[in-house]
Design a protein around this motif. Structure first.
Motif, mmCIF file in Angstrom:
data_model
loop_
_atom_site.group_PDB
_atom_site.id
_atom_site.type_symbol
_atom_site.label_atom_id
_atom_site.label_comp_id
_atom_site.label_asym_id
_atom_site.label_seq_id
_atom_site.Cartn_x
_atom_site.Cartn_y
_atom_site.Cartn_z
ATOM 1 N N LYS A 88 0.854 -1.181 0.000
ATOM 2 C CA LYS A 88 0.000 0.000 0.000
ATOM 3 C C LYS A 88 0.896 1.240 0.000
ATOM 4 C CE LYS A 88 -3.911 -2.153 2.390
ATOM 5 N NZ LYS A 88 -4.787 -2.174 1.203
ATOM 6 N N ILE A 89 0.648 2.122 -0.962
ATOM 7 C CA ILE A 89 1.396 3.369 -1.063
ATOM 8 C C ILE A 89 0.403 4.512 -0.863
ATOM 9 C CG2 ILE A 89 2.966 4.782 -2.420
ATOM 10 C CD1 ILE A 89 4.059 1.988 -1.855
ATOM 11 N N HIS A 90 0.527 5.193 0.257
ATOM 12 C CA HIS A 90 -0.342 6.332 0.534
ATOM 13 C C HIS A 90 0.209 7.523 -0.244
ATOM 14 C CE1 HIS A 90 -2.574 4.547 4.062
ATOM 15 N NE2 HIS A 90 -1.598 3.673 3.861
ATOM 16 N N ALA A 91 -0.525 7.919 -1.261
ATOM 17 C CA ALA A 91 -0.042 8.951 -2.170
ATOM 18 C C ALA A 91 -1.176 9.358 -3.101
ATOM 19 C CB ALA A 91 1.159 8.455 -2.964
ATOM 20 N N GLY A 99 8.067 -5.241 -11.166
ATOM 21 C CA GLY A 99 6.913 -6.130 -11.302
ATOM 22 C C GLY A 99 6.238 -6.436 -9.981
ATOM 23 N N VAL A 100 6.323 -5.507 -9.036
ATOM 24 C CA VAL A 100 5.725 -5.697 -7.714
ATOM 25 C C VAL A 100 4.349 -5.041 -7.679
ATOM 26 C CG1 VAL A 100 5.957 -5.218 -5.247
ATOM 27 C CG2 VAL A 100 7.986 -5.748 -6.606
ATOM 28 N N PRO A 101 3.298 -5.784 -7.376
ATOM 29 C CA PRO A 101 1.963 -5.180 -7.320
ATOM 30 C C PRO A 101 1.834 -4.236 -6.124
ATOM 31 C CG PRO A 101 1.875 -7.455 -6.571
ATOM 32 C CD PRO A 101 3.266 -7.234 -7.095
ATOM 33 N N PHE A 102 1.083 -3.171 -6.334
ATOM 34 C CA PHE A 102 0.875 -2.220 -5.251
ATOM 35 C C PHE A 102 -0.482 -1.550 -5.404
ATOM 36 C CE2 PHE A 102 2.820 0.118 -8.714
ATOM 37 C CZ PHE A 102 2.161 1.336 -8.745
ATOM 38 N N GLU A 103 -0.942 -1.010 -4.312
ATOM 39 C CA GLU A 103 -2.219 -0.290 -4.287
ATOM 40 C C GLU A 103 -1.964 1.137 -3.825
ATOM 41 O OE1 GLU A 103 -6.275 -0.102 -1.543
ATOM 42 O OE2 GLU A 103 -5.026 -1.920 -1.533
ATOM 43 N N ILE A 104 -2.496 2.107 -4.568
ATOM 44 C CA ILE A 104 -2.392 3.497 -4.149
ATOM 45 C C ILE A 104 -3.556 3.807 -3.218
ATOM 46 C CG2 ILE A 104 -2.403 5.915 -4.879
ATOM 47 C CD1 ILE A 104 -1.238 5.020 -7.556
#
Length: 219
Positions: A4-7, A25-30
């Protein structure tokens, strides 16, 4: 696991992290931070980022990290130690990488971010930017890029012949000032051959195109 990237998708500092994760190639969620509502200064956000800024990385076990360059280095070390984005093993390659990072931090970022502040960020906040100050930033950055021209005449990328995190660090602010501040020394009539070649290369990577598309979709 999804980081999780708070942005915000359009955040230049956030985009450094997003592009790095895309390269790996790393999945992330904004996780959006509502600046208009003051969420970045809320007690909850300040627990994660005491300066009230973005981005902030939060892992599943609660580990929290802020400062975009620190986050980018961390995710490369954890998820892509052999990716080449940060050299390892060869001390000279490591030293040249650190040299390139220092070049960006001392000779690119201060002027690109200053130009963006006067031409983009202040107007976005309803303030009038200084045209005189913007011109000074642009002129200084143009002079710095003439040195880049010499460096890039000897090698493909800023740290050598391999693409690294040092190149990624240039892209969010470089793209912003090229597209929204009228800066013409990366891609335009004032761009020198080697700088133009390098910029076209690094800014056309799929990892960046995905970041730019996500930002455009939110506008």
């Amino acid at each position: 696991m999804v980081l999780k990237i708070h942005a915000l998708p359009g955040s230049t500092c956030g985009q450094l992290v997003f592009m790095t994760l895309n390269e790996l190639g790393v999945p992330f969620e904004i996780v959006p931070v509502n600046f208009a509502a003051g969420e970045h200064k809320s007690a909850e956000h300040l627990k994660k980022q005491p300066f009230g800024q973005i981005p902030v990385l939060v892992e599943e076990d609660g580990f929290t990290l802020y400062e975009s360059r620190a986050i980018a280095r961390y995710v490369v070390a954890k998820y892509g130690p052999n990716s080449g984005l940060i050299p390892s093993g060869d001390l000279r390659k490591i030293a040249l990488f650190e040299q390139a990072v220092s070049i960006e931090g001392g000779n690119f970022y201060p002027y690109a971010s200053g130009l963006a502040t006067e031409k983009v960020f202040k107007p976005m906040g309803g303030l009038k930017g200084s045209d005189e100050r913007a011109a000074e930033y642009a002129q200084t950055l143009e002079a710095k890029l003439k040195v880049y021209e010499v460096i890039l005449g000897k090698q493909k990328y800023l740290a050598g012949d391999e693409f690294t995190l040092a190149d990624i660090m240039h892209i969010p602010y470089g793209s912003l000032i090229t597209g929204s501040a009228g800066f013409e020394a990366l891609s335009g009539p004032k761009a020198t051959p080697n700088v133009s070649r390098w910029w076209a290369d690094i800014s056309s990577r799929a990892s960046w195109k995905a970041v730019a598309a996500a930002a455009a979709a939110k506008n």
